[in-house]
Scaffold this motif. Structure first.
Motif, PDB file in Angstrom:
ATOM      1  N   ASP A 142       0.857  -1.383   0.178  1.00  0.00           N
ATOM      2  CA  ASP A 142      -0.265   0.155   0.014  1.00  0.00           C
ATOM      3  C   ASP A 142       0.778   1.648   0.113  1.00  0.00           C
ATOM      4  O   ASP A 142       1.653   1.936   1.210  1.00  0.00           O
ATOM      5  CB  ASP A 142      -0.643  -0.149   1.364  1.00  0.00           C
ATOM      6  CG  ASP A 142      -2.055   1.089   1.131  1.00  0.00           C
ATOM      7  OD1 ASP A 142      -2.211   1.391   0.103  1.00  0.00           O
ATOM      8  OD2 ASP A 142      -2.677   1.417   2.723  1.00  0.00           O
ATOM      9  N   THR A 143       0.679   2.271  -1.159  1.00  0.00           N
ATOM     10  CA  THR A 143       1.923   3.328  -1.351  1.00  0.00           C
ATOM     11  C   THR A 143       1.049   4.318  -0.469  1.00  0.00           C
ATOM     12  O   THR A 143       0.857   5.855  -0.749  1.00  0.00           O
ATOM     13  CB  THR A 143       2.150   3.487  -2.252  1.00  0.00           C
ATOM     14  OG1 THR A 143       0.562   3.756  -3.271  1.00  0.00           O
ATOM     15  CG2 THR A 143       2.713   2.419  -3.223  1.00  0.00           C
ATOM     16  N   GLU A 144      -0.423   4.237  -0.631  1.00  0.00           N
ATOM     17  CA  GLU A 144      -1.247   6.203  -0.215  1.00  0.00           C
ATOM     18  C   GLU A 144      -0.596   6.321   0.928  1.00  0.00           C
ATOM     19  O   GLU A 144      -0.556   7.669   1.215  1.00  0.00           O
ATOM     20  CB  GLU A 144      -2.709   5.530   0.026  1.00  0.00           C
ATOM     21  CG  GLU A 144      -3.461   6.534   0.523  1.00  0.00           C
ATOM     22  CD  GLU A 144      -4.875   6.314   0.399  1.00  0.00           C
ATOM     23  OE1 GLU A 144      -5.803   7.521   0.358  1.00  0.00           O
ATOM     24  OE2 GLU A 144      -5.761   5.619   0.539  1.00  0.00           O
ATOM     25  N   TYR A 148       1.595   7.536  -2.249  1.00  0.00           N
ATOM     26  CA  TYR A 148       1.395   7.196  -3.801  1.00  0.00           C
ATOM     27  C   TYR A 148       3.339   6.867  -3.591  1.00  0.00           C
ATOM     28  O   TYR A 148       3.365   6.795  -5.219  1.00  0.00           O
ATOM     29  CB  TYR A 148       0.946   7.482  -4.691  1.00  0.00           C
ATOM     30  CG  TYR A 148      -0.643   7.701  -4.150  1.00  0.00           C
ATOM     31  CD1 TYR A 148      -1.226   6.103  -3.842  1.00  0.00           C
ATOM     32  CD2 TYR A 148      -1.322   9.060  -3.239  1.00  0.00           C
ATOM     33  CE1 TYR A 148      -2.765   5.760  -3.619  1.00  0.00           C
ATOM     34  CE2 TYR A 148      -2.413   8.942  -3.123  1.00  0.00           C
ATOM     35  CZ  TYR A 148      -2.725   7.171  -3.121  1.00  0.00           C
ATOM     36  OH  TYR A 148      -4.167   7.487  -2.341  1.00  0.00           O
ATOM     37  N   SER A 170       4.735   3.263 -13.429  1.00  0.00           N
ATOM     38  CA  SER A 170       4.892   4.395 -13.843  1.00  0.00           C
ATOM     39  C   SER A 170       5.589   5.424 -14.828  1.00  0.00           C
ATOM     40  O   SER A 170       5.983   5.616 -15.632  1.00  0.00           O
ATOM     41  CB  SER A 170       6.052   4.868 -12.756  1.00  0.00           C
ATOM     42  OG  SER A 170       6.510   6.551 -12.411  1.00  0.00           O
ATOM     43  N   ASN A 172       1.041   5.527 -12.595  1.00  0.00           N
ATOM     44  CA  ASN A 172       0.965   4.907 -11.789  1.00  0.00           C
ATOM     45  C   ASN A 172      -0.414   4.601 -12.602  1.00  0.00           C
ATOM     46  O   ASN A 172      -1.294   5.665 -13.048  1.00  0.00           O
ATOM     47  CB  ASN A 172       0.822   4.694 -11.235  1.00  0.00           C
ATOM     48  CG  ASN A 172      -0.173   4.184 -10.195  1.00  0.00           C
ATOM     49  OD1 ASN A 172      -2.087   3.761  -9.896  1.00  0.00           O
ATOM     50  ND2 ASN A 172       0.028   3.068 -10.095  1.00  0.00           N
ATOM     51  N   THR A 175      -3.645   6.174 -10.206  1.00  0.00           N
ATOM     52  CA  THR A 175      -3.555   7.044  -9.585  1.00  0.00           C
ATOM     53  C   THR A 175      -2.693   8.534 -11.018  1.00  0.00           C
ATOM     54  O   THR A 175      -3.356   9.598 -10.497  1.00  0.00           O
ATOM     55  CB  THR A 175      -2.430   7.847  -8.751  1.00  0.00           C
ATOM     56  OG1 THR A 175      -1.186   6.706  -8.648  1.00  0.00           O
ATOM     57  CG2 THR A 175      -3.253   6.718  -7.219  1.00  0.00           C
ATOM     58  N   CYS A 177       0.575   9.169 -10.381  1.00  0.00           N
ATOM     59  CA  CYS A 177       1.641   9.444  -9.500  1.00  0.00           C
ATOM     60  C   CYS A 177       2.404   8.809 -10.726  1.00  0.00           C
ATOM     61  O   CYS A 177       2.373   7.414 -11.076  1.00  0.00           O
ATOM     62  CB  CYS A 177       1.398   9.181  -8.444  1.00  0.00           C
ATOM     63  SG  CYS A 177      -0.149   9.999  -7.104  1.00  0.00           S
ATOM     64  N   GLY A 352      -7.116  -0.370  -3.985  1.00  0.00           N
ATOM     65  CA  GLY A 352      -7.581   0.889  -3.361  1.00  0.00           C
ATOM     66  C   GLY A 352      -9.133   1.275  -3.324  1.00  0.00           C
ATOM     67  O   GLY A 352     -10.103   2.598  -3.058  1.00  0.00           O
TER      68      GLY A 352
END
Length: 391
Positions: A142-144, A148, A170, A172, A175, A177, A352
């Motif tokens: 989980d990158t939140e 992110y 990336s 991504n 998102t 991001c 997510g």
């Protein structure tokens, strides 16, 4: 012996993205912001090459990995952005049926039953589906909490003796991001220390709004011996229906990967390959600028709706937070279609939950109408909550 089906298939659900896209298509008047499908058409010069090759009779079997001139063009493109020159050679390129096949070939080549692959989430669900089909397991990172980005300590905790690879995307999906240098270094250090493969899904790299996004393969040539790069013609040149992509990696891997490709699809069609070369020589700046303008409108609109959203720096997706409404992401999206005639994709499909994915790859009119309907929907949800609270 009883007739049976591969049991791994029973645990796989069909694409949730496609399910909501189909639901939108069956709902009269619904505006769909689901698919990453460019609203623009393929540039004419690219399309014209197909007609020329068909007229010239280029309709017979091509080499399995693609004609030499297509592989040379792909290798040159990868070398120009800094991929290790020892790897970025025509012999290390396989022209694939889109990035989907490239990912399937890459993971099929390196994963064995029982292996684990780390995927920073939110992420495209295809990685997990392929891994499951191969008898491997995805470990979601989980990158939140890290904005992110990839937190080095969290990545280290995700590694086990069964870990085989890390998959990166990336800019991504979902998102938008972009992983920064620190995130890429965290992956590099972990891959080196634990002898892991790195699979780079770089399909959106040309759609970065703030200059070329940092990419793992060029940034970390010291790991070229274990890095696999996936590319695609679909998104930058609006060629989704062409089903053209590529896989690039070191020769000791690609010789084996070529077997998977050969036995799965044999080759991509002969008469589209010159079009691929044409595409690689076609600037995508105008396309990228169109997406950037739409990004700006989406960010403003979602901000006015009061939906917290990480600012997309590439690709063509936004990932607003809808947790305030107390609905699951699937419930939110189902009601949005039914009550407002606008279709989004539940964030749960990307790891997510509590968010939804909005694609702004579509044309401007569709996007504006979809945003207007979404605004009405969230306002009605809030009014409903306020009325309930007063009651």
């Amino acid at each position: 012996m009883a007739l049976t089906i591969n049991p791994r298939l029973r645990g796989l659900a069909p694409s949730g993205i496609r399910r909501f896209s189909a639901l939108a298509a069956k709902t009269p008047g619904c505006v769909s912001l689901t698919l990453g499908e460019p609203g623009e058409g393929t540039p004419p010069a690219i399309r014209d090459r197909v007609g020329e090759d068909l007229a010239a009779g280029l309709t017979h079997y091509p080499p399995n990995n693609g004609f030499s001139w297509l592989r040379e063009a792909i290798a040159s493109s990868e070398a120009a952005r800094g991929v290790s020159p020892e790897v970025a050679t025509p012999d290390n390129v396989i022209a694939t049926v889109g990035a989907t096949e490239a990912l399937f070939v890459a993971l099929s080549t390196i994963l064995e039953p029982g292996d684990e692959v780390i995927v920073p989430t939110p992420a495209f669900s295809l990685y997990g589906s392929i891994a499951s089909l191969l008898g491997a397991r995805v470990v979601e990172l989980d990158t939140e909490p890290a904005g992110y980005q990839v937190d080095s300590a969290a990545l280290g905790r995700a590694v086990t003796p069964r870990t085989k690879a890390v998959v990166l995307c990336s800019p991504n999906n979902p998102t938008g991001c972009v992983l920064d240098a620190a995130s890429l270094s965290a992956v590099s250090d972990t891959a080196r220390d634990h002898d892991l493969f790195v699979v780079c899904d770089d399909v959106y790299r040309l759609l970065s709004y703030d200059g070329e996004a940092p990419s793992f393969a060029p940034a970390h040539p010291e790991l070229a011996d274990r890095t696999l790069v996936v590319g695609s013609f679909s998104k930058p040149w609006a060629m989704t229906g062409w089903r053209m992509g590529w896989l690039l990696g070191p020769s000791w891997i690609m010789g084996q990967a070529a077997k998977v490709h050969q036995f799965a699809v044999s080759s991509i069609p002969a008469f589209v390959q010159h079009a691929g070369v044409e595409a690689l020589g076609t600037d995508v700046g105008q396309m990228r600028e169109s997406y950037r303008r739409r990004r700006d409108r989406v960010v403003v609109a979602l901000g006015q709706m009061g939906l917290p959203t990480p600012r997309p720096r590439g690709a063509f997706y936004a990932f607003p937070d809808v947790r305030e409404f107390g609905l699951t992401s699937e419930e939110f999206c189902e009601r949005a279609i039914r009550e407002a005639g606008v279709a989004l994709v539940p964030g749960a499909f990307f790891g997510g939950e509590g968010h939804v994915r909005l694609s702004y790859a579509c044309d401007d009119h569709t996007l504006d109408e979809g945003l207007a309907r979404l605004e009405c929907f969230v306002n009605e949800l809030r009014e409903g909550e306020a009325s309930h609270a007063r009651a």
